[in-house]
Write a protein that holds these residues in place. Structure first.
Motif, PDB file in Angstrom:
ATOM      1  N   ASP A 286     135.046 -14.470  55.899  1.00  0.00           N
ATOM      2  CA  ASP A 286     135.352 -15.778  55.319  1.00  0.00           C
ATOM      3  C   ASP A 286     136.652 -15.662  54.534  1.00  0.00           C
ATOM      4  OD1 ASP A 286     135.515 -18.030  53.622  1.00  0.00           O
ATOM      5  OD2 ASP A 286     133.337 -18.278  53.622  1.00  0.00           O
ATOM      6  N   LYS A 287     137.648 -16.469  54.868  1.00  0.00           N
ATOM      7  CA  LYS A 287     138.970 -16.358  54.252  1.00  0.00           C
ATOM      8  C   LYS A 287     138.958 -16.596  52.751  1.00  0.00           C
ATOM      9  CE  LYS A 287     140.197 -21.186  55.246  1.00  0.00           C
ATOM     10  NZ  LYS A 287     140.151 -21.604  53.845  1.00  0.00           N
ATOM     11  N   ASP A 288     137.888 -17.190  52.233  1.00  0.00           N
ATOM     12  CA  ASP A 288     137.829 -17.498  50.802  1.00  0.00           C
ATOM     13  C   ASP A 288     136.880 -16.582  50.032  1.00  0.00           C
ATOM     14  OD1 ASP A 288     139.661 -19.650  50.813  1.00  0.00           O
ATOM     15  OD2 ASP A 288     138.115 -20.971  51.637  1.00  0.00           O
ATOM     16  N   ILE A 289     136.284 -15.607  50.693  1.00  0.00           N
ATOM     17  CA  ILE A 289     135.309 -14.740  50.034  1.00  0.00           C
ATOM     18  C   ILE A 289     135.801 -13.296  50.036  1.00  0.00           C
ATOM     19  CG2 ILE A 289     132.943 -13.873  50.006  1.00  0.00           C
ATOM     20  CD1 ILE A 289     133.164 -16.821  49.315  1.00  0.00           C
ATOM     21  N   LEU A 290     135.951 -12.768  48.841  1.00  0.00           N
ATOM     22  CA  LEU A 290     136.382 -11.388  48.622  1.00  0.00           C
ATOM     23  C   LEU A 290     135.182 -10.546  48.203  1.00  0.00           C
ATOM     24  CD1 LEU A 290     138.802  -9.295  48.084  1.00  0.00           C
ATOM     25  CD2 LEU A 290     138.635 -10.090  45.697  1.00  0.00           C
ATOM     26  N   SER A 291     135.044  -9.353  48.759  1.00  0.00           N
ATOM     27  CA  SER A 291     133.989  -8.435  48.318  1.00  0.00           C
ATOM     28  C   SER A 291     134.579  -7.381  47.390  1.00  0.00           C
ATOM     29  CB  SER A 291     133.316  -7.756  49.507  1.00  0.00           C
ATOM     30  OG  SER A 291     134.138  -6.750  50.061  1.00  0.00           O
ATOM     31  N   VAL A 292     133.789  -7.001  46.387  1.00  0.00           N
ATOM     32  CA  VAL A 292     134.208  -5.994  45.415  1.00  0.00           C
ATOM     33  C   VAL A 292     133.013  -5.098  45.116  1.00  0.00           C
ATOM     34  CG1 VAL A 292     135.122  -5.569  43.095  1.00  0.00           C
ATOM     35  CG2 VAL A 292     135.822  -7.614  44.352  1.00  0.00           C
ATOM     36  N   GLN A 293     133.235  -3.781  45.152  1.00  0.00           N
ATOM     37  CA  GLN A 293     132.227  -2.843  44.681  1.00  0.00           C
ATOM     38  C   GLN A 293     132.529  -2.532  43.221  1.00  0.00           C
ATOM     39  OE1 GLN A 293     131.309   0.503  47.358  1.00  0.00           O
ATOM     40  NE2 GLN A 293     132.299  -0.621  49.022  1.00  0.00           N
ATOM     41  N   ALA A 294     131.512  -2.636  42.381  1.00  0.00           N
ATOM     42  CA  ALA A 294     131.707  -2.489  40.936  1.00  0.00           C
ATOM     43  C   ALA A 294     130.678  -1.524  40.367  1.00  0.00           C
ATOM     44  CB  ALA A 294     131.587  -3.846  40.249  1.00  0.00           C
ATOM     45  N   LEU A 295     131.123  -0.654  39.460  1.00  0.00           N
ATOM     46  CA  LEU A 295     130.272   0.395  38.895  1.00  0.00           C
ATOM     47  C   LEU A 295     130.308   0.394  37.381  1.00  0.00           C
ATOM     48  CD1 LEU A 295     131.337   3.436  41.117  1.00  0.00           C
ATOM     49  CD2 LEU A 295     128.998   2.606  40.922  1.00  0.00           C
ATOM     50  N   ASN A 296     129.182   0.811  36.788  1.00  0.00           N
ATOM     51  CA  ASN A 296     129.179   1.109  35.362  1.00  0.00           C
ATOM     52  C   ASN A 296     129.775   2.497  35.141  1.00  0.00           C
ATOM     53  OD1 ASN A 296     127.073   2.619  36.454  1.00  0.00           O
ATOM     54  ND2 ASN A 296     125.748   2.372  34.677  1.00  0.00           N
ATOM     55  N   ARG A 297     129.950   2.884  33.882  1.00  0.00           N
ATOM     56  CA  ARG A 297     130.630   4.154  33.605  1.00  0.00           C
ATOM     57  C   ARG A 297     129.825   5.348  34.099  1.00  0.00           C
ATOM     58  NH1 ARG A 297     134.919   5.828  29.062  1.00  0.00           N
ATOM     59  NH2 ARG A 297     135.113   8.007  29.669  1.00  0.00           N
ATOM     60  N   HIS A 298     128.502   5.296  33.982  1.00  0.00           N
ATOM     61  CA  HIS A 298     127.682   6.410  34.470  1.00  0.00           C
ATOM     62  C   HIS A 298     127.618   6.477  35.988  1.00  0.00           C
ATOM     63  CE1 HIS A 298     125.214   6.946  30.489  1.00  0.00           C
ATOM     64  NE2 HIS A 298     126.437   7.432  30.414  1.00  0.00           N
ATOM     65  N   GLN A 299     128.066   5.431  36.647  1.00  0.00           N
ATOM     66  CA  GLN A 299     128.090   5.344  38.115  1.00  0.00           C
ATOM     67  C   GLN A 299     126.693   5.401  38.733  1.00  0.00           C
ATOM     68  OE1 GLN A 299     131.527   7.703  39.834  1.00  0.00           O
ATOM     69  NE2 GLN A 299     131.761   8.291  37.679  1.00  0.00           N
ATOM     70  N   ASN A 300     125.697   5.001  37.979  1.00  0.00           N
ATOM     71  CA  ASN A 300     124.339   4.935  38.538  1.00  0.00           C
ATOM     72  C   ASN A 300     123.882   3.492  38.757  1.00  0.00           C
ATOM     73  OD1 ASN A 300     124.011   4.190  35.883  1.00  0.00           O
ATOM     74  ND2 ASN A 300     122.343   5.634  35.444  1.00  0.00           N
ATOM     75  N   GLU A 301     124.783   2.543  38.530  1.00  0.00           N
ATOM     76  CA  GLU A 301     124.526   1.136  38.815  1.00  0.00           C
ATOM     77  C   GLU A 301     125.735   0.567  39.557  1.00  0.00           C
ATOM     78  OE1 GLU A 301     123.718  -0.960  35.226  1.00  0.00           O
ATOM     79  OE2 GLU A 301     121.929   0.232  34.730  1.00  0.00           O
ATOM     80  N   MET A 302     125.506   0.187  40.802  1.00  0.00           N
ATOM     81  CA  MET A 302     126.581  -0.418  41.588  1.00  0.00           C
ATOM     82  C   MET A 302     126.180  -1.825  41.995  1.00  0.00           C
ATOM     83  SD  MET A 302     128.183   0.523  45.317  1.00  0.00           S
ATOM     84  CE  MET A 302     129.214   1.878  44.795  1.00  0.00           C
ATOM     85  N   ASP A 303     127.103  -2.768  41.841  1.00  0.00           N
ATOM     86  CA  ASP A 303     126.916  -4.142  42.314  1.00  0.00           C
ATOM     87  C   ASP A 303     127.948  -4.421  43.400  1.00  0.00           C
ATOM     88  OD1 ASP A 303     124.921  -4.524  40.463  1.00  0.00           O
ATOM     89  OD2 ASP A 303     126.188  -5.604  39.032  1.00  0.00           O
ATOM     90  N   LEU A 304     127.480  -5.027  44.474  1.00  0.00           N
ATOM     91  CA  LEU A 304     128.399  -5.593  45.462  1.00  0.00           C
ATOM     92  C   LEU A 304     128.593  -7.054  45.102  1.00  0.00           C
ATOM     93  CD1 LEU A 304     130.061  -5.425  48.088  1.00  0.00           C
ATOM     94  CD2 LEU A 304     127.972  -6.078  49.323  1.00  0.00           C
ATOM     95  N   LEU A 305     129.829  -7.425  44.804  1.00  0.00           N
ATOM     96  CA  LEU A 305     130.151  -8.777  44.374  1.00  0.00           C
ATOM     97  C   LEU A 305     130.849  -9.534  45.498  1.00  0.00           C
ATOM     98  CD1 LEU A 305     131.760  -7.882  40.911  1.00  0.00           C
ATOM     99  CD2 LEU A 305     129.355  -8.355  41.379  1.00  0.00           C
ATOM    100  N   PHE A 306     130.530 -10.809  45.612  1.00  0.00           N
ATOM    101  CA  PHE A 306     131.296 -11.728  46.452  1.00  0.00           C
ATOM    102  C   PHE A 306     132.007 -12.700  45.521  1.00  0.00           C
ATOM    103  CE2 PHE A 306     128.996 -11.693  50.850  1.00  0.00           C
ATOM    104  CZ  PHE A 306     129.324 -10.343  50.992  1.00  0.00           C
ATOM    105  N   VAL A 307     133.331 -12.743  45.629  1.00  0.00           N
ATOM    106  CA  VAL A 307     134.151 -13.596  44.772  1.00  0.00           C
ATOM    107  C   VAL A 307     134.676 -14.764  45.601  1.00  0.00           C
ATOM    108  CG1 VAL A 307     136.213 -13.715  43.329  1.00  0.00           C
ATOM    109  CG2 VAL A 307     134.848 -11.620  43.366  1.00  0.00           C
ATOM    110  N   ASP A 308     134.412 -15.981  45.126  1.00  0.00           N
ATOM    111  CA  ASP A 308     134.945 -17.180  45.766  1.00  0.00           C
ATOM    112  C   ASP A 308     136.385 -17.363  45.285  1.00  0.00           C
ATOM    113  OD1 ASP A 308     135.709 -19.932  46.248  1.00  0.00           O
ATOM    114  OD2 ASP A 308     133.609 -20.329  46.722  1.00  0.00           O
TER     115      ASP A 308
END
Length: 727
Positions: A286-308
């Motif tokens: 989708d030309k308007d949707i960006l994906s981002v992998q995001a981590l906390n400092r301990h790197q034991n929590e990762m979120d996959l984000l979709f940005v409009d």
């Protein structure tokens, strides 16, 4: 403990194997490339899936070429690029084809920056009409064509620029870039080293927007290295200064931005949390949707984000959680409906998952007590996923295909060993690189649908024939039962091995998290050195202990917060078990390693001097307090949270235990930007203050790899002589 015995110290460079019937091998041969295997030149599949291109240099007429070849026949079909035919260029070093293969980016005067980053002068060459224009009048970083091929974005002096190819105009998108303060569009040192991530910008599918990361390094401490230069032209050392966040220190503050080229607007994206790391960004289908992998400092929590990109709202699509850490994945692949392929260790082994565009699990594609070790892609025409795995044993690799619903899995590579595939763009063919402990690389072409052999491309029969003259010993794969685990091991014995004799042992290990040193592959350069040592009467052994990879998450992550503890226990226990064998001299066991392996060998000689009487440590970490945030805190958390874990496992803490009737050789490059020579200097000082005698060598202006000119030959001559004299 020191074993006194007569010895012959080899001072000359051509150390040889004493064998009447076998040809002699020298260090000059090993490091001069005498055993360099034939290999496939780096190839790129063309969009049609029927041809691939290869870059090569024709010395006869000093012409750099990129030629196209047929997958099916291997015959050259056409010439894509030829430096002799390009205006303004006599040569080029690198090339990159545009998305629709109408243009090529040609790089010259390429200069390495760090491990993965470079800068170069680039030209944009029109493959249709031969027009060639300079991208910029100075070296730039990470140029990338827009999807519609009308523009090229790049980074210069920490700012992002876009060149319009039709008009020739260049637009500067960011203004605040400044060395050691603000970086736009490329990553800082620690991201590059630990996340293997350099280009931190990406074009949207319609070429209207660029998403990018900004790094604010102002609070990150600086590290400096003296560069000594050559005797003839540098009276005073120069200094390299760069930002390097050590464990527990401030990282760069990273933020996400989207530049709209039509509106000429640059906006920051507000994320749902204050994430420490943003290690991947990628536009979806989708030309308007960006994906981002995001981590906390301990790197034991990762979120996959979709940005409009229109509303700039970011939603958490997928959450990954782990008691230890979550690995960043490079396997995120979007299908046409914006559902996506993802890899995860959440069931205890690394496997492939299929999610909807809303983040709902559609299916776990692969499963079992084995690991997916490479994801090759998804073929939308057949619905099949292609991957590599350890299903046939953790030391082996095979290539498979499977339907996205997890059914009809098919093994595509029949030979047991290590198989690496390179697929054509349309997934109709793959080129397989096969090797084993007995077979140097063989390159073959296969049909992707069933693995059927199409043709042999290249083998190393000449190398296999050549090594017969040297009487090299086989690399024997086995396991050894240590601390409740069956650990993978290989052993190289002297070619005239006699089980009634006793032999000294040199153990090599790396031992780093997720690594593998014991594998069913053919000789590396070091293996030829081990053959040299074996035929001087040594047994060479490598054991992959707990914390290494490809045997499941639990086996790998048991070392969490105690990096070096369990790994050392396994090397000590393995050495003791080996010492019980009738043909091994338990009083002559040495250990060596590089980087993490040097950290391990240092600890081994200090803390287990009754087991090891020689150690060589090359470029070792000597305290995790000296190493970078991303790598170290992933496994250890911060030193503020885990001081005992840091200090109890540091070789510096244990120098007083070193029995200096044993032998310790410490080696480092003075310009190591990764594991700083500070590690070795601090260990030297600790040993000096304890009045412990040892040996050490610094290689001026050499980085973590310690190479260049005769450096590797000198280094391995040093280590060989040290082993022959003292073990």
């Amino acid at each position: 403990m020191r074993i006194f015995r007569p010895f012959a110290l080899v001072f000359f460079m051509g150390i040889f194997l004493v064998s009447a019937q076998n040809k002699q091998v020298t260090l000059e041969e090993i490091w001069g490339g005498a055993f360099r295997p034939a290999y496939m030149e780096s190839l790129t599949s063309l969009n049609n899936g029927k041809e691939y291109v290869v870059q090569h240099y024709d010395r006869s007429n000093q012409n750099m070429r990129v030629d196209a070849y047929s997958y099916e026949t291997g015959e050259q079909t056409r010439n894509i690029l030829s430096s002799n035919k390009i205006k303004q260029l006599n040569y080029f070093e690198t090339y990159q084809l545009s998305p629709n293969e109408n243009f090529a980016l040609l790089g010259v005067n390429t200069e390495a920056i760090y491990r993965r980053s470079t800068r170069a002068i680039y030209f944009v060459y029109n493959l249709n009409n031969g027009e060639n224009i300079m991208l910029a009048g100075h070296p730039v970083q990470e140029p990338q064509f827009s999807p519609d091929e009308t523009k090229v974005a790049y980074v210069y002096e920490n700012n992002i620029y876009v060149k319009d190819l039709a008009s020739g105009t260049t637009t500067q998108l960011t203004q605040d870039g400044k060395k050691n303060e603000i970086i736009n569009g490329i990553t800082d040192w620690v991201y590059e080293e630990e996340f293997a991530f350099v280009r931190a910008f990406d074009w949207s599918a319609d070429a209207s927007k660029i998403a990018y990361l900004k790094f604010d390094e102002t609070r990150v401490p600086e590290f400096s290295m003296d560069i000594y230069g050559s005797y003839n032209n540098q009276l005073y050392p120069s200094q390299q200064v760069f930002k390097y966040p050590k464990a527990g220190d401030d990282n760069a503050k990273v933020s996400l931005h989207i530049f709209d080229l039509n509106l000429k607007e640059n906006k920051a994206v507000k994320l749902p949390k204050n994430y420490e790391y943003l290690p991947r960004l990628k536009w979806t289908k989708d030309k308007d949707i960006l994906s981002v992998q995001a981590l906390n400092r301990h790197q034991n929590e990762m979120d996959l984000l979709f940005v409009d990109a229109t509303s700039l709202e970011a939603d958490v699509i997928l959450e990954e959680r782990d008691e230890a850490y979550v690995d960043v994945t490079d396997n995120l692949t979007f299908l046409n409906n914006n559902s996506f392929i993802w890899t995860s260790e959440k069931d205890g082994y690394n496997h492939i998952y299929h999610y909807s565009k809303k983040g709902k699990l559609i299916n776990q594609v692969t499963q079992g007590d084995w690991e997916v070790t490479a994801f090759y892609g998804f073929d939308p025409n057949t619905g099949r996923v292609f991957f590599q795995s350890t299903e046939n044993g953790s030391v082996n690799r095979d290539v498979y295909s499977i339907l996205a619903n997890g059914k009809n899995k098919l093994r595509l590579t029949p030979k047991t060993g290590t198989n690496n595939a390179d697929f054509s763009a349309d997934y109709s063919y793959f080129i397989n690189d096969y090797s084993s402990v007995n077979t140097p690389s063989v390159y073959t072409l296969h049909q992707a649908k069933n693995g059927k052999l199409v043709r042999k491309i290249q083998d190393n029969s000449a190398l296999a024939e050549k090594v017969k003259d040297y009487g090299f010993s086989p690399k024997e794969l086995s396991t050894i039962r240590v601390n409740g685990e069956d650990l993978n091991m290989y052993m190289i014995k002297p070619h005239d091995f006699d089980e009634n004799k006793k032999y000294p042992v040199l153990m090599y290990q790396y031992s780093g998290p997720g690594s593998q040193s014991v594998a069913n592959t053919y000789f590396s350069t070091n293996d030829y050195w081990y053959q040299l040592l074996a035929n001087q009467g040594y047994i060479v052994v490598t054991v992959d202990g707990r914390g290494t990879g490809f045997k499941g998450a639990q086996f790998k992550k048991v070392t969490q917060k105690e990096l070096g503890k369990y790994e050392l226990e396994d090397q000590i226990a393995a050495a003791k078990l080996l010492g019980e064998r009738d043909y091994i001299d338990e009083n002559r066991i040495g250990i060596w390693g590089w980087s993490f392996g040097g950290y391990m060998s240092s600890n081994a000689i200090f803390r287990a001097g009754d087991v090891f009487n020689l150690a060589i440590a090359v470029a070792p970490v000597t305290s995790w307090r000296f190493y970078d945030t991303i790598y170290t805190e992933r496994y250890m958390t911060t030193p503020q949270e885990n001081p005992t874990g840091y200090d109890e496992n540091s070789p510096i803490t244990h120098v007083s235990k070193f029995d200096d009737t044993n032998h310790f050789l410490l080696i480092h490059g003075s310009a190591d930007d990764n594991v700083h020579v500070q590690n070795t200097m601090q260990l030297i000082e600790a040993l000096v203050q304890e009045n412990k005698q040892f040996d050490w060598r610094i290689y001026p202006d050499k980085n973590h790899g310690i190479y260049g000119g005769n450096t590797r030959l000198h280094l391995y001559t040093l280590m060989t002589n040290y082993i022959l004299k003292n073990l």
